[in-house]
Design an enzyme around this catalytic site. Structure first.
Site, PDB file in Angstrom:
ATOM      1  N   CYS A  25       0.798  -1.223   0.000  1.00  0.00           N
ATOM      2  CA  CYS A  25       0.000   0.000   0.000  1.00  0.00           C
ATOM      3  C   CYS A  25       0.833   1.277   0.000  1.00  0.00           C
ATOM      4  O   CYS A  25       1.962   1.302   0.499  1.00  0.00           O
ATOM      5  CB  CYS A  25      -0.888   0.078   1.243  1.00  0.00           C
ATOM      6  SG  CYS A  25      -1.983  -1.292   1.440  1.00  0.00           S
ATOM      7  N   ASN A 130      -1.553   1.523   5.712  1.00  0.00           N
ATOM      8  CA  ASN A 130      -0.443   0.798   5.089  1.00  0.00           C
ATOM      9  C   ASN A 130       0.208  -0.056   6.168  1.00  0.00           C
ATOM     10  O   ASN A 130       0.619   0.477   7.206  1.00  0.00           O
ATOM     11  CB  ASN A 130       0.561   1.805   4.514  1.00  0.00           C
ATOM     12  CG  ASN A 130       1.828   1.140   3.967  1.00  0.00           C
ATOM     13  OD1 ASN A 130       2.884   1.762   3.934  1.00  0.00           O
ATOM     14  ND2 ASN A 130       1.736  -0.089   3.537  1.00  0.00           N
ATOM     15  N   TYR A 270      14.489  -1.956  -1.683  1.00  0.00           N
ATOM     16  CA  TYR A 270      13.633  -2.205  -2.844  1.00  0.00           C
ATOM     17  C   TYR A 270      12.329  -1.416  -2.883  1.00  0.00           C
ATOM     18  O   TYR A 270      11.987  -0.856  -3.921  1.00  0.00           O
ATOM     19  CB  TYR A 270      13.324  -3.714  -2.905  1.00  0.00           C
ATOM     20  CG  TYR A 270      12.370  -4.100  -4.002  1.00  0.00           C
ATOM     21  CD1 TYR A 270      12.704  -3.900  -5.338  1.00  0.00           C
ATOM     22  CD2 TYR A 270      11.121  -4.645  -3.708  1.00  0.00           C
ATOM     23  CE1 TYR A 270      11.824  -4.240  -6.358  1.00  0.00           C
ATOM     24  CE2 TYR A 270      10.237  -4.995  -4.718  1.00  0.00           C
ATOM     25  CZ  TYR A 270      10.583  -4.793  -6.039  1.00  0.00           C
ATOM     26  OH  TYR A 270       9.719  -5.124  -7.031  1.00  0.00           O
TER      27      TYR A 270
END
Ligand code: SF4
Length: 493
Positions: A25, A130, A270
């Site tokens: 999210c 999130n 990442y």
């Protein structure tokens, strides 16, 4: 068979898209500017890498009340048309982009798309979350027994129901009450009729930053989304902090028992965009530093350093700079592939990873190639890329990975395959090298990764400075729901 979902991208699974961990999210909120939802749409567009499956925006207008739009697909396809944006009026708005949450992976219903909305005696509130609530199953059971009627399969909806049951007088107080019952990782952006609220869990696992645009305020998962609307970065919301923003300014509270922060170290590797700032450091520069550490730890004689695009690029540049081996774009990514073949034929499906990546044969032929990638999850893509490089005439292929072996699943808001599917869960580094059939395979060490993110002495094993559970198996919050379902935690050493 059920009809194909209009945004069914399952055919992409063979192209490497399922061979990465996926952030689930991105959240964004704005208060104090005219037509705030337009800013939210732009912010969500900049956060699209955190979730591409669906998105939603809620706004509030003093005369029109709350308005919302939730859609499957990309922000740019849904929240750019005048007809939609005209229904999202007012100076206060929040939004959410999602990959998918626990319980509905790959088969999201529109009712699972956030922000969620609740009507309370003191007015409405919308929330966007999130992270992942690790005791959501237990909470949901308890709430259903006490009469709550859930609308979605999302863990995040528990927060709304806990707020509904709270006896506190104001919505921020009810939210504090609710979040004290919640375990796991959460960064939350919420709104009432007059307030924008931001909260981070006590460990600060997922990011959340504060920005300022003109007289207005912004909350965002990442700083790159502040840039797109011309907002200034003010500061990160601190772990365990709640900010309540009104036209009078920003009020800060710390409603939870203080804990040592454990930010997700994988955000540096990442998830976050390379143009974001995390913990005062440029994500790009951190990734370059990871590449340098990797070159120091695992040198090898070769002719070229090539990134696996796009996420391996800064680490490959770092590896090249440290080793002195020339950097080259040996693999080219086709950015538009996913939108070209919405209904692919079987023949196209079988092309797999070649649909997305192509080897730059002229550079590769006859060379000893170092391939730098951010992670190895199942290893399926790594193997195909190696084949493509060898087909293009490379003499040797050496993999260098910018994260330690991913041997454990994440339960804090990142989609990970089951543990058995993680290559590193069942194989040693040498076994993985043989499995991938490459000349060498080396991962950065956990200490090397900590050094690259700015911890000069590496990882403190007694009190790790970050969450690194997917590498170490040491979970900072017990994943209670998963343990109940039979997940076996790492035995204490
Ligand atoms: S388990 Fe891994 S991906 Fe998940 S929060 Fe921790 S470091 Fe990040």
């Amino acid at each position: 068979m059920p009809p194909a979902h209009p945004f069914d991208t399952s055919f992409l699974r063979d192209t490497g898209d399922d061979d990465k961990l996926k952030e689930e999210c991105g959240i964004f909120g704005v208060i104090g500017v005219a037509e705030a939802a337009n800013f939210v749409a732009l912010g969500l567009h900049a956060l699209q890498h955190r979730g591409q499956e669906a998105g939603g925006i809620v706004s509030h207008h003093p005369e029109l009340g709350f308005q919302s739009a939730r859609r499957f697909g990309y922000v740019r396809d849904n929240f750019t048309s005048q007809s939609v944006m005209e229904t999202l009026k007012g100076p206060l708005s929040i939004g959410h982009v999602r990959y998918s949450t626990a319980g509905s992976k790959g088969q999201t219903a529109i009712r699972d798309v956030q922000p969620f909305f609740g009507e309370f005696a003191m007015g409405g509130a919308a929330i966007a979350h999130n992270g992942n609530i690790t005791n959501a199953n237990a909470l949901r059971r308890e709430l259903i027994e006490r009469g709550s009627i859930f609308q979605s399969s999302s863990d995040s909806e528990c927060i709304i129901h806990l707020m509904a049951r709270s006896l506190q007088r104001t919505i921020p107080e009810r939210m504090e009450d609710a979040l004290r019952r919640v375990e796991g990782a959460f960064s939350v952006v919420a709104m009432t009729r007059t307030k924008l609220i931001g909260v981070r869990d006590p460990l600060g696992v997922r990011p959340l930053v504060l920005g300022q645009v003109g007289d207005g305020w912004v909350l965002s998962s990442e700083t790159c989304a502040l840039d797109i609307i011309g907002a200034d970065f003010v500061r990160e919301i601190e772990p365990g902090e709640m900010v309540v923003i009104t036209d009078k300014g920003v009020e800060s509270h710390f409603p939870f028992r203080p804990r040592k922060p454990r930010f997700c170290i994988f955000e540096h590797v990442y998830f976050s965009r390379p143009d974001s700032i995390l913990g005062g450091r440029s994500v790009y520069e951190t990734r370059e530093a990871i590449g340098r550490e990797l070159a120091k730890e695992s040198p090898v004689e070769a002719d070229l350093v090539c990134p696996v695009p796009d996420s391996g690029t800064p680490a490959a540049i770092g590896y090249s700079l440290e080793s002195g081996i020339p950097y080259a774009m040996g693999i080219i990514r086709n950015q538009y592939m996913g939108r070209t073949f919405i209904e692919p034929t079987e023949q196209i499906r079988n092309m797999g990873v070649r649909l997305k990546l192509n080897v730059n044969r002229a550079l590769i032929e006859g060379k000893r190639v170092i391939l730098v990638d951010d992670s190895v999850v199942r290893g399926t893509t790594s193997r195909k890329i190696k084949e493509m490089i060898l087909d293009a005439g490379a003499k040797e292929v050496h993999f260098r990975i910018a994260s330690p072996p991913t041997a454990w699943p994440c339960f804090y808001g990142v989609d990970t395959p089951q543990r058995e599917k993680l290559l590193a869960a069942t194989m040693s580094e040498d076994e993985m090298r043989d499995h991938l059939q490459v000349d060498s395979l080396k991962f950065i060490s956990l200490d090397g990764l900590y050094r690259a993110v700015g911890e000069a002495k590496g990882r403190n094993p007694k009190q790790p400075q970050y969450c690194d559970a997917c590498f170490s198996g040491e979970y900072p919050v017990e994943p209670a729901d998963m343990v109940e379902q039979g997940f076996e935690m790492k035995a204490a050493e």
